[in-house]
Scaffold this motif. Structure first.
Motif, short mmCIF file in Angstrom:
data_model
loop_
_atom_site.label_atom_id
_atom_site.label_comp_id
_atom_site.label_asym_id
_atom_site.label_seq_id
_atom_site.Cartn_x
_atom_site.Cartn_y
_atom_site.Cartn_z
N GLY A 124 -5.33 3.94 -3.80
CA GLY A 124 -6.03 2.69 -4.08
C GLY A 124 -6.26 1.89 -2.82
N GLN A 125 -6.66 0.66 -3.02
CA GLN A 125 -6.98 -0.20 -1.88
C GLN A 125 -5.70 -0.74 -1.26
OE1 GLN A 125 -10.20 -2.86 -2.82
NE2 GLN A 125 -9.71 -4.22 -1.12
N HIS A 160 0.85 -1.20 0.00
CA HIS A 160 0.00 0.00 0.00
C HIS A 160 0.88 1.24 0.00
CE1 HIS A 160 0.75 -0.72 4.28
NE2 HIS A 160 0.25 0.45 4.61
N MET A 184 -3.50 -3.68 0.34
CA MET A 184 -3.55 -5.09 -0.05
C MET A 184 -2.53 -5.92 0.71
SD MET A 184 -4.08 -4.65 -4.17
CE MET A 184 -2.55 -3.79 -4.56
N SER A 228 -4.84 3.63 2.61
CA SER A 228 -3.71 3.73 1.70
C SER A 228 -3.66 5.09 1.04
CB SER A 228 -3.77 2.64 0.62
OG SER A 228 -2.64 2.73 -0.22
N SER A 239 -0.73 -1.31 -6.37
CA SER A 239 -2.09 -0.97 -6.82
C SER A 239 -2.00 -0.10 -8.08
CB SER A 239 -2.83 -0.20 -5.73
OG SER A 239 -2.31 1.12 -5.62
N ASN A 277 -4.75 -5.39 -8.56
CA ASN A 277 -5.72 -5.13 -7.50
C ASN A 277 -6.07 -6.46 -6.84
OD1 ASN A 277 -6.36 -2.46 -6.84
ND2 ASN A 277 -7.61 -2.17 -8.66
#
Ligand code: NI
Ligand code: MN
Length: 226
Positions: A125-126, A54, A128, A117, A77, A96
């Motif tokens: 983004g997400q 992240h 992870m 993040s 990401s 992703n």
């Protein structure tokens, strides 16, 4: 093929197998637990591939500089890879959660993580977790995350040889939850990370005692053969 895993302090790890050297979350400069040893410093560590869970600075760390020096490909990401490309990183592989990218030596897959993040206020983004397969071995690095029961599914899908789990509490799981995470993943061994780096993170891992899983608490600089 011999596959080695070296702990670089905080959440940073180096996986080496044959000609591949894969860095995960290489935060070295400014990391109080980084290792001051030739070949493990930001200025001279080798890398063919860098995997970022992240966008937080204690995970992106030296990735842009190392990627530019070595030409390593950075996995992260979509948003983080776009940002790094703007910074002059030439080789990126965006992904992703749930997706897998094949590499010449195996694959890099991303999983979900429960966290945030951003980088200097910009959305990245997400957050992870990452599953890295290299030289026939598989490592699951959970990134920064809370405990979640689908770690069982990650264990079933990827059968990792080792799970790397944050255990410092406050921003991620603490040691008790990390022990449950190790049991959920079900890898033979589990390595705690993201602890003791700063006073806000606990340095007491006495509760990290997963049942049926070997708990491997590594010192920065220590190498494990997988
Ligand atoms: Ni974080
Ligand atoms: Mn972190």
């Amino acid at each position: 093929m011999a596959v080695t895993l070296t702990y670089l302090g905080h959440s940073a790890f180096m996986l080496a197998a044959g000609g591949e050297t894969i860095l995960i979350d290489p935060f070295l400069t400014g990391n109080p637990r980084a290792v001051d040893r030739p070949g493990l410093r930001a200025a001279d560590i080798p890398a063919t591939r860098i995997v970022l869970t992240h966008g937080h600075e204690d995970h992106v760390g030296d990735a842009p500089a190392i990627a530019k020096r070595t030409g390593a490909t950075v996995h992260g990401s979509f948003e983080l890879c776009a940002f790094l490309a703007e910074q002059g990183v030439e080789q990126t592989e965006a992904g992703n959660p749930g997706g897998r990218v094949k590499t010449p030596s195996g694959f890099v897959a991303f999983t979900q993580a429960f966290h945030s993040s951003s980088y200097q206020g910009r959305y990245m983004g997400q957050p992870m977790g990452a599953v890295v397969n290299v030289g026939g071995k598989t490592v699951y690095h959970a990134g920064d995350t809370a405990l979640f029961s689908d770690m069982k599914l990650i264990g079933e899908l990827y059968r990792p040889d080792v799970a790397i789990l944050p255990a410092g509490d406050r921003f991620t799981m603490g040691p008790e939850h990390a022990a449950r995470a190790a049991e959920f993943v079900g890898a033979p061994a589990a390595i705690p990370c993201h602890f003791a780096t700063w006073p806000l993170l606990t340095d007491d891992l006495s509760a990290f005692r997963p049942k049926g899983v070997e708990a491997r608490v590594l010192e920065p600089g220590e190498t494990l053969e997988l």
